[in-house]
Design a protein around this motif. Structure first.
Motif, mmCIF file in Angstrom:
data_model
loop_
_atom_site.group_PDB
_atom_site.id
_atom_site.type_symbol
_atom_site.label_atom_id
_atom_site.label_comp_id
_atom_site.label_asym_id
_atom_site.label_seq_id
_atom_site.Cartn_x
_atom_site.Cartn_y
_atom_site.Cartn_z
ATOM 1 N N UNK A 30 7.921 -6.185 -6.959
ATOM 2 C CA UNK A 30 7.361 -5.582 -8.160
ATOM 3 C C UNK A 30 7.051 -4.107 -7.926
ATOM 4 N N UNK A 31 6.407 -3.825 -6.801
ATOM 5 C CA UNK A 31 6.028 -2.437 -6.548
ATOM 6 C C UNK A 31 7.239 -1.572 -6.243
ATOM 7 N N UNK A 32 8.243 -2.169 -5.615
ATOM 8 C CA UNK A 32 9.460 -1.394 -5.343
ATOM 9 C C UNK A 32 10.122 -1.000 -6.669
ATOM 10 N N UNK A 33 10.119 -1.947 -7.613
ATOM 11 C CA UNK A 33 10.702 -1.630 -8.924
ATOM 12 C C UNK A 33 9.914 -0.492 -9.570
ATOM 13 N N UNK A 34 8.604 -0.563 -9.437
ATOM 14 C CA UNK A 34 7.792 0.494 -10.051
ATOM 15 C C UNK A 34 8.026 1.834 -9.352
ATOM 16 N N UNK A 35 8.267 1.793 -8.046
ATOM 17 C CA UNK A 35 8.575 3.040 -7.344
ATOM 18 C C UNK A 35 9.869 3.635 -7.901
ATOM 19 N N UNK A 36 10.820 2.747 -8.127
ATOM 20 C CA UNK A 36 12.088 3.192 -8.711
ATOM 21 C C UNK A 36 11.850 3.787 -10.113
ATOM 22 N N UNK A 37 10.969 3.137 -10.844
ATOM 23 C CA UNK A 37 10.600 3.624 -12.170
ATOM 24 C C UNK A 37 10.075 5.050 -12.077
ATOM 25 N N UNK A 38 9.228 5.261 -11.069
ATOM 26 C CA UNK A 38 8.673 6.588 -10.866
ATOM 27 C C UNK A 38 9.780 7.592 -10.548
ATOM 28 N N UNK B 297 10.850 10.976 -12.494
ATOM 29 C CA UNK B 297 10.856 12.289 -11.855
ATOM 30 C C UNK B 297 12.223 12.936 -11.933
ATOM 31 N N UNK B 298 13.230 12.148 -11.603
ATOM 32 C CA UNK B 298 14.566 12.727 -11.515
ATOM 33 C C UNK B 298 15.583 11.623 -11.748
ATOM 34 N N UNK B 299 15.951 11.431 -13.000
ATOM 35 C CA UNK B 299 16.851 10.319 -13.332
ATOM 36 C C UNK B 299 18.158 10.372 -12.538
ATOM 37 N N UNK B 300 18.600 11.586 -12.234
ATOM 38 C CA UNK B 300 19.905 11.704 -11.587
ATOM 39 C C UNK B 300 19.903 11.074 -10.195
ATOM 40 N N UNK B 301 18.819 11.253 -9.448
ATOM 41 C CA UNK B 301 18.825 10.773 -8.066
ATOM 42 C C UNK B 301 18.895 9.254 -7.973
ATOM 43 N N UNK B 302 18.395 8.579 -8.994
ATOM 44 C CA UNK B 302 18.392 7.122 -8.881
ATOM 45 C C UNK B 302 19.366 6.456 -9.845
ATOM 46 N N UNK C 118 0.837 -1.199 0.000
ATOM 47 C CA UNK C 118 0.000 0.000 0.000
ATOM 48 C C UNK C 118 0.870 1.247 0.000
ATOM 49 N N UNK C 119 1.938 1.221 0.828
ATOM 50 C CA UNK C 119 2.806 2.390 0.902
ATOM 51 C C UNK C 119 3.533 2.609 -0.423
ATOM 52 N N UNK C 120 3.978 1.517 -1.040
ATOM 53 C CA UNK C 120 4.704 1.663 -2.305
ATOM 54 C C UNK C 120 3.791 2.209 -3.402
ATOM 55 N N UNK C 121 2.534 1.766 -3.383
ATOM 56 C CA UNK C 121 1.589 2.305 -4.355
ATOM 57 C C UNK C 121 1.456 3.815 -4.176
ATOM 58 N N UNK C 122 1.398 4.223 -2.903
ATOM 59 C CA UNK C 122 1.292 5.658 -2.637
ATOM 60 C C UNK C 122 2.566 6.387 -3.056
ATOM 61 N N UNK C 123 3.712 5.744 -2.829
ATOM 62 C CA UNK C 123 4.988 6.360 -3.212
ATOM 63 C C UNK C 123 4.975 6.718 -4.704
ATOM 64 N N UNK C 124 4.431 5.799 -5.493
ATOM 65 C CA UNK C 124 4.423 6.023 -6.938
ATOM 66 C C UNK C 124 3.625 7.260 -7.334
ATOM 67 N N UNK C 125 2.696 7.636 -6.510
ATOM 68 C CA UNK C 125 1.866 8.773 -6.891
ATOM 69 C C UNK C 125 2.241 10.062 -6.163
ATOM 70 N N UNK C 126 2.868 9.950 -5.010
ATOM 71 C CA UNK C 126 2.980 11.128 -4.154
ATOM 72 C C UNK C 126 4.372 11.713 -4.042
ATOM 73 N N UNK C 127 5.379 10.918 -4.324
ATOM 74 C CA UNK C 127 6.738 11.389 -4.052
ATOM 75 C C UNK C 127 7.221 12.246 -5.216
ATOM 76 N N UNK C 128 7.703 13.414 -4.896
ATOM 77 C CA UNK C 128 8.283 14.245 -5.958
ATOM 78 C C UNK C 128 9.793 14.287 -5.820
ATOM 79 N N UNK C 129 10.392 15.069 -6.687
ATOM 80 C CA UNK C 129 11.851 15.062 -6.740
ATOM 81 C C UNK C 129 12.483 15.338 -5.379
ATOM 82 N N UNK C 130 11.883 16.280 -4.649
ATOM 83 C CA UNK C 130 12.496 16.666 -3.374
ATOM 84 C C UNK C 130 12.386 15.588 -2.321
#
Lengths: 143, 997
Positions: free
Chosen positions: B172-180, B184-189, B138-150
C-alpha cells in the motif's frame, strides 16, 4: 481531491498537532492557524462545519476543548472529511483509551503516526482501525 | 466517582520513559493561559534545547524526547532549525520507534528541497531493503514527503520492488510512494506505472486497492480516454463494495468502505463524462449506491452527495436524475446546515442539466441566502452566480453588492466584486443600471477592481448604447454626471472611482447645461484637494478642468477661474511630477488661444471620436525635403536601423559575453538623426490652423496619455458592446425592459419589475405549491416570496409544464422518503443507535465509548477478569452476534460468492481484485488481528493462544496496547504526570476531557 493540512487546535487557539501536506513556511503556518481558529471560534454549533478561507476550504469538528481542522481543496467531499475526522478521533480513542487533549500532547509522535497511517499524500488511504493501529502497537511493543 | 475516574486518568496519562522535564514542558504548555505565555515558554525551551542537544553522549531515548520537543517548538510557530541535524541523525537509529520518530520529525521540519535531505537518501535506501516490514513502511512514509523530482531515481527501483512485497501494508505504501512520484514528475514514473498498472492495480487487498485508486484517479483525470475500457471493472468493484463484500473492518458506521466508494464514484464521474456507453454501464450501480446509503448519518449523506455529483457529471439518465433531485430536496429541507450546504452545491450541479429544478427550491435557497451563517450565504451566492440570467441579474447583483459591503477581507471582496462586474457586463438590462452597479462596486471595492473595468465604464458612458440615438446617450451622460456629483459627497472614495468621476465630469459635466462650469470646476478642485497624495487623481482632475475650460472658451464664454482653482494650478505647476506640471502648463496655455483654436484642440465629446494617425506624416514632406537638400541624413526606419547595428555590434557582444576587457576604441558618436524630431518643433513654431488640426490628433493622445480617451482607442470591446447594448436589452420581455428604464436602484425596483414580468407567469401558477409547503413552514413572508419571484420567476418561461413536472418530482420525493423510512424501520435498532451515537450530543455512560465498537467497550470495562472472559467468549462468537447490525450476513456471503464468481466470468480480470474469500471473518485472526488484540488486551495470560501477525517472530501481540483505561495497566503506568502536578482538578480540566463524548 486532496487534504492540504490537518490541525488540532484548542479553544485558546493553541496548536496541539499540525500536519501539512503542502509545504508552508513557519510564518505562513502561524498566520493560517491564527486566522482559521479565529473564524471557527466565532461560529455557533448550528452553523455548518465548513468555512472558506482564502483558497482553502476548511472542514472542522469540535471535540470537547479541541478543534480538529482539515484543509481541503475545492473538489473534496466535505461530509466525508467530516467523518474522516470522526474516524481519526475514534482511532485515537481506541489507541489511547478515552483520548483527551493531554494524551495527544504527551504522545504527540504517536498521534502523528496514527495520522500518517490514515492519510498519505493528502489522500485518505486507510480507515480500517486495525490496519492503522497494528504497526504502531507492534512498534510500541518492541521499544 | 468522577474524582476517582480522574485519578485513574491521571495515572494513565503519564507516558512511559518520558522525563520529568518533558512532562513539565507539556504541562506548562497545556496550562498556558495565553498565546503570550506560550510564546515565552517556547523561547525558554529553545534556549535550553540549544544547549542540551549538542551535549556529548545524549542517551538515545533522551534525544528522541528532545526531537519531540523540537517538533513542539516548530508547531508553536518558532524556528527549530538548530536541531534539524539531530532529527536527521535519529533516522539512522536501529530502534524502530526512534527511527520513525526521526523520520517524522524530518518530514515535519524539511520541505522536499531542503539541503539536509541528501543526507537521508542513503538511510532511506537502506531501510527500504530492510527485512522488518515496519522499517520499510517507515521509510516509504518518509519517501512520500521527502523525495523530490531529482531524487526519485535514487529510490524508484526499490519502491518498485516493494510493490510486490508480501505484506499488504508495504504494498500500500509503495503504491502511495509511486503516487507521490507521479505527482512530482509524471514522466519519471510513466513507464513503471504503465508496465505495472495491470498488476498492482488489481491487488487482492482492499487497502492496497484503495491506494491504487488514488493513482488511478490522477491518471484518469489527466487522460480519461485511455482508461475508458476499465469502466466495467470499476463498476464491478463498486458493486462489490456496496454489497458489503469487503471485510467488516473496512466499514465505517455500517457504510461499507465509504472512502473507497467515494474514490470510485469520482473515477466513474471522470470516465462517464461525455461517454454515453460508459455511462450506461454505471446507471445500475449508481442506483445501488443511492439506495444503500443510509440517509441518517453523515457518511451515508456523503455517499449520496458524491453519487449526485457523479450522476450530474455523466451522460444524463432521467431516472437517476430524478432520485438525485429527490435527495437534493432532502438536503435542502434538512435542519442541518451541513446538509443544506451540500444541498446548495448539489442544486448547482443539477440545474446545469435541468434549470427548472431550481424553482422548486426557491424558498429553501432564499432561506440559505438570508442565513446568518457566512459559509452558507457564500455558497448560495455562488449558486446564484451560476444561475444568473438577464431576467434576474438585478436582484442577484444587488444581493452580491449587499454582501460585499459587509466584507472586510480583501480576498473575498475582490472575488465577489469581479463576479458582480462579470454578471453586470454580461446581463445588464440597461446602461443606466450598469453604471449604477459599477458605481456601487467601485465605491465599496474600488481599490480591488482592475483598472480595465474603469476604462470600460468610461467608454460606455462616452459611446452610449452604440447606436445613433443621441438623446438617449446624452440622457445617460446626464444621469451619470448627476450620480457622480452625489457620490462625491461621500468622504472616502477609492482612487479608481475618483478617476472615473473626474473624467466624466470633465467630459460631460457642463454638457446638458444644468451645472455651470464654475460649479464643476469647484467640485473638481475639491476632489484634488481631498486627495493630496494621489497624483493620478490630480492628473485626472486637472485634465478635467482643462476640458471644462476649453468647452467654455470654445463656446465663446469668458472663464473666470475661482481662487481655489488658481491655487490648484499653481500648486501643480510646481509639482514634482512632470506629468502634473505639464498638464498645468497646458491648461494655462489654453487661455492664450481664441475659441476656434481651443475648439479644435479639445472638441466637445472628442473622446468617442476615432483618432486616425497617419503614420507617414505627409504634412512634413516639404520640411524633410528642404532639410535633405541642406545635407541632413535620410531617415532610416527603426527596424532597418536595428538590423544594421546588430550586424555591427555582433563582435562587440562577443566581447561582452566573454566578460573580458575591451581594447578596441569606442565607435565615433553619430550625428543625431534630424528627421526624428520635427514634430514637436513644428508644433511650437507654427500655429496655422491647418497644422494645428493635425496636431490635435497628435496632441490629444499625448495630452491625455493615460486617460481613457486614448485608452479607449486601444480597448477591444466589440463583444462587450453587444452584451450591454440594444440587442440584449430588446430580448427582454417588454414589461421588464420598461421597468428597467425606470429602475435606478437595483433592489426594490428590481423586485417590482420582476413581479410585473415574472409574476404573471411564474408566481401565480405556483401558489398551490406554497400552500403545500406551508404545512412545514407556517409563514413565508411576502418579502421572501417577492425575492423568490424575482430570482426564479424569470426561469419559468414554460411555467405550466415545469410546475407540472416539479409537482411530479415532489411526489416522487415524498414517496421516496416514505420508502426510506419504512426501510429504516425494518433494520434492527442497533444500527440506528450506532449512527446516532456518532453525534456528539449522544448521551452514554461516561466510562464506555459511546460509538459502540463492542471490542473497545469490552476492553474499557476490563476491570473484572470474568467479564473479560465473557467478552472474549462473546467476541469469538461475535460474528453471528454482530450480524443483526450489518445488513450483510455471513451465510449469504457464501451465496454471494458464487454470484461473484459468475461475475468473474463476465467481467474483466479486475473483478478478481477483491479476493473476498481470503478475508471473510472466519479467517480473520490470521490477517487482521487488531480488533481481537484489543479485546485480548485485558487478558494478559492466555494471549499466547492467539496467533498474532507472524512478523519477525514477534508473535504475541496481546500486550500491544500499553496504555489504556484498564485498571491493571493504568497502575503499571508512570505516575509522573501526577508528580509534576498535571491534574484534572487543576486549572485546566479541559485537558482531561474525553474528546469522544
Amino acid at each position: 481531491m486532496t487534504i492540504r493540512f490537518v490541525l488540532l487546535v484548542n479553544k485558546q487557539g493553541q496548536t496541539r498537532l499540525a500536519q501539512y501536506y503542502e509545504y508552508l513556511t513557519i510564518e505562513e503556518r502561524r498566520a493560517l492557524e491564527g486566522e482559521i481558529v479565529r473564524k471557527c471560534l466565532s461560529r455557533s454549533d448550528s452553523q455548518c462545519s465548513f468555512i472558506e478561507h482564502r483558497n482553502h476550504k476548511v472542514v472542522y469538528r469540535r471535540y470537547a476543548s479541541l478543534f480538529f481542522l482539515v484543509g481541503v481543496d475545492g473538489d473534496e467531499n466535505e461530509l466525508a472529511i467530516l467523518e474522516f475526522i470522526h474516524c481519526l478521533v475514534e482511532t485515537m480513542d481506541r489507541y489511547f483509551g478515552n483520548v483527551c487533549e493531554l494524551d495527544i500532547m504527551f504522545h504527540l509522535e504517536k498521534a502523528h503516526f496514527i495520522l500518517e497511517e490514515m492519510v498519505m499524500n493528502g489522500c485518505v488511504v486507510e480507515i480500517n482501525k486495525s490496519n492503522i493501529l497494528t504497526p504502531i502497537q507492534l512498534m510500541d511493543k518492541n521499544s | 466517582m468522577e474524582q476517582l475516574k480522574n485519578i485513574g486518568r491521571e495515572l494513565a496519562i503519564g507516558s512511559q520513559g518520558s522525563s520529568k522535564e518533558f512532562l513539565e514542558l507539556v504541562k506548562a504548555i497545556g496550562e498556558a493561559k495565553s498565546k503570550a505565555e506560550e510564546e515565552r515558554l517556547v523561547m525558554e525551551e529553545i534556549e535550553m534545547l540549544k544547549k542540551k542537544i549538542v551535549e556529548p553522549d545524549v542517551p538515545r531515548k533522551r534525544m528522541k524526547e528532545y526531537i519531540v520537543r523540537l517538533v513542539y517548538v516548530e508547531m508553536l510557530g518558532h524556528d527549530a532549525s538548530f536541531g534539524y541535524i539531530q532529527a536527521v541523525k535519529m533516522t539512522h537509529d536501529d530502534n524502530l520507534l526512534l527511527k520513525r520518530t526521526g523520520y517524522l520529525a524530518v518530514t515535519l521540519f524539511l520541505n522536499e528541497d531542503h539541503d539536509l535531505i541528501i543526507l537521508i537518501i542513503n538511510t532511506i535506501q537502506k531501510d527500504l531493503r530492510s527485512d522488518n516490514y515496519l522499517v520499510c513502511c517507515a521509510a516509504l512514509t518518509a519517501v512520500c514527503k521527502l523525495i523530490n523530482e531529482e531524487t526519485i531515481p535514487a529510490v524508484l527501483p526499490q519502491v518498485v520492488e516493494l510493490l510486490g512485497h508480501q505484506k499488504e501494508a508495504v504494498r500500500k505504501k509503495a503504491v502511495m510512494a509511486l503516487h507521490r512520484f507521479h505527482q512530482r514528475s509524471p514522466a519519471t514514473v510513466a513507464d513503471v506505472i504503465s508496465k505495472l498498472s495491470m498488476k498492482i492495480m488489481h491487488d487482492v487487498d482492499p487497502s492496497v486497492m484503495s491506494a491504487c485508486l488514488c493513482v488511478l484517479f490522477d491518471l484518469i483525470s489527466a487522460d480519461a480516454n485511455s482508461y475508458r475500457h476499465l469502466t466495467n471493472s470499476y463498476v464491478c468493484i463498486l458493486k462489490q463494495v456496496v454489497e458489503h463484500r469487503l471485510p467488516k473492518q473496512y466499514n465505517y458506521h455500517n457504510a461499507p468502505a465509504p472512502f473507497i466508494q467515494i474514490k470510485l464514484l469520482k473515477i466513474l464521474a471522470l470516465l462517464g463524462t461525455g461517454d454515453k456507453g460508459a455511462s450506461n454501464n454505471m446507471y445500475n450501480v449508481l442506483g445501488d449506491v443511492l439506495k444503500k446509503a443510509e440517509p441518517s448519518g453523515n457518511i451515508g449523506n456523503a455517499l449520496i452527495y458524491e453519487c449526485i455529483s457523479t450522476i450530474t457529471a455523466i451522460h444524463p439518465n432521467s431516472k437517476l436524475l430524478e432520485s438525485a433531485a429527490a435527495q437534493t430536496s432532502r438536503f435542502l429541507k434538512s435542519e442541518s446546515h451541513n446538509l443544506k450546504y451540500m444541498g446548495i452545491d448539489a442544486l448547482g450541479r443539477i440545474i446545469k442539466i435541468n434549470p427548472d429544478f431550481a424553482e422548486e427550491h426557491q424558498l429553501a435557497v432564499i432561506d440559505c441566502l438570508e442565513d446568518p451563517d457566512d459559509t452558507l450565504k457564500r455558497k448560495t451566492l455562488e449558486l446564484l452566480y451560476k444561475m444568473t440570467k438577464s431576467s434576474n441579474v438585478e436582484v442577484i447583483v444587488d444581493r452580491m453588492i449587499c454582501y460585499m459591503k459587509t466584507l472586510t477581507d480583501s480576498h473575498y471582496k475582490t472575488d465577489i466584486a469581479s463576479r458582480c462586474i462579470e454578471l453586470a457586463e454580461r446581463f445588464a438590462p440597461s446602461n443606466q443600471w450598469f453604471i449604477q452597479t459599477m458605481n456601487q462596486v467601485f465605491e465599496h471595492a474600488g481599490d480591488l477592481v482592475p483598472p480595465k473595468v474603469a476604462h470600460d465604464l468610461m467608454r460606455l458612458i462616452a459611446e452610449g448604447a452604440g447606436e445613433e440615438d443621441e438623446d438617449a446617450d446624452s440622457e445617460l451622460r446626464s444621469s451619470a454626471v448627476e450620480s457622480y456629483l452625489q457620490i462625491l459627497v461621500e468622504p472616502k472614495l477609492p482612487s479608481l472611482l475618483l478617476q472615473v468621476i473626474c473624467w466624466v465630469l470633465g467630459e460631460y459635466g457642463t454638457a446638458d447645461g444644468t451645472h455651470s462650469a464654475a460649479y464643476i470646476i469647484e467640485r473638481l478642485c475639491d476632489v484634488a484637494e481631498a486627495h493630496p497624495g494621489d497624483d493620478v487623481v490630480k492628473g485626472y482632475a486637472i485634465s478635467a478642468i482643462t476640458k471644462v475650460c476649453s468647452f467654455e472658451i470654445a463656446a465663446g464664454k469668458k472663464v473666470h477661474l475661482i481662487p481655489e482653482c488658481q491655487a490648484f494650478i499653481d500648486e501643480l505647476s510646481a509639482s514634482h511630477s512632470t506629468d502634473l506640471q505639464q498638464r498645468a502648463y497646458e491648461l494655462q496655455a489654453l487661455f492664450a488661444f481664441d475659441s476656434s483654436v481651443v475648439g479644435a484642440v479639445l472638441p466637445f465629446d472628442g473622446s468617442a471620436d476615432d483618432i486616425e494617425v497617419d503614420q507617414s506624416l505627409p504634412f512634413l514632406n516639404h520640411y524633410v525635403k528642404s532639410m535633405l537638400s541642406k545635407g541632413a541624413k535620410p531617415y532610416i526606419p527603426a527596424n532597418e536601423r536595428q538590423a544594421a547595428t546588430t550586424l555591427a555590434s555582433q563582435h562587440v557582444e562577443s566581447y561582452v559575453s566573454s566578460h573580458s576587457l575591451r581594447f578596441d576604441p569606442y565607435e565615433k558618436p553619430q550625428m543625431p538623426i534630424m528627421a526624428l524630431t520635427p514634430v514637436t518643433t513644428l508644433q511650437s513654431d507654427d500655429q496655422s490652423i491647418d497644422i494645428s488640426q493635425k496636431a490635435t490628433q497628435v496632441f490629444q493622445p499625448s495630452f491625455d496619455a493615460d486617460t481613457p480617451s486614448s485608452e479607449a482607442t486601444r480597448l477591444r470591446l466589440e463583444g462587450v458592446q453587444r452584451k450591454w447594448g440594444r440587442p440584449s436589452y430588446n430580448n427582454n420581455s417588454a414589461s421588464s425592459s420598461a421597468g428597467a428604464e425606470r429602475s435606478t436602484n437595483g433592489a426594490s425596483n428590481g423586485l417590482d419589475i420582476e413581479k410585473a414580468s415574472g409574476g404573471k407567469q411564474g408566481i401565480v401558477p405556483q401558489e398551490p405549491k406554497y400552500v403545500s409547503d406551508r404545512n412545514k413552514q407556517p409563514e413565508i413572508s411576502a418579502e421572501k416570496q417577492k425575492l423568490a419571484a424575482s430570482l426564479f420567476g424569470g426561469v419559468t418561461s414554460k411555467a405550466d409544464s415545469s410546475v407540472r413536472s416539479s409537482g411530479r418530482s415532489q411526489k416522487q420525493a415524498s414517496t421516496n422518503r416514505h420508502v426510506g423510512t419504512a426501510k429504516r424501520m425494518q433494520t434492527v435498532d442497533p444500527v440506528d443507535s450506532r449512527a446516532q451515537a456518532s453525534l456528539p450530543a449522544a448521551t452514554a455512560p461516561p466510562d464506555l465509548l459511546d460509538f459502540g465498537e463492542e471490542e473497545v467497550a469490552i476492553a474499557a470495562s476490563s476491570k473484572d477478569p470474568m467479564k473479560d472472559l465473557e467478552g472474549l467468549f462473546d467476541n469469538t462468537g461475535s460474528v453471528p452476534s454482530s450480524q443483526p447490525t450489518a445488513p450483510v450476513t455471513n451465510l449469504p456471503n457464501i451465496d454471494l460468492m458464487s454470484l461473484y464468481d459468475s461475475d468473474l466470468g463476465l467481467g474483466s480480470g479486475l473483478v478478481s481484485s477483491i479476493r473476498v474469500p481470503d478475508m471473510i471473518p472466519e479467517n480473520l485472526p490470521n490477517n487482521d488481528s487488531g480488533d481481537r488484540l484489543t479485546v485480548l488486551d485485558g487478558l494478559v495470560t492466555t494471549s499466547g493462544a492467539v496467533a498474532g501477525p507472524k512478523v519477525q517472530g514477534e508473535t504475541s501481540a496481546s500486550s500491544a496496547i500499553k496504555k489504556g483505561p484498564s485498571l491493571e495497566s493504568s497502575l503499571e503506568k508512570h505516575a509522573r504526570s501526577r508528580q509534576v502536578g498535571v491534574t484534572p482538578t487543576g486549572p485546566h480540566p479541559d485537558l482531561f476531557k474525553d474528546l469522544l463524548k
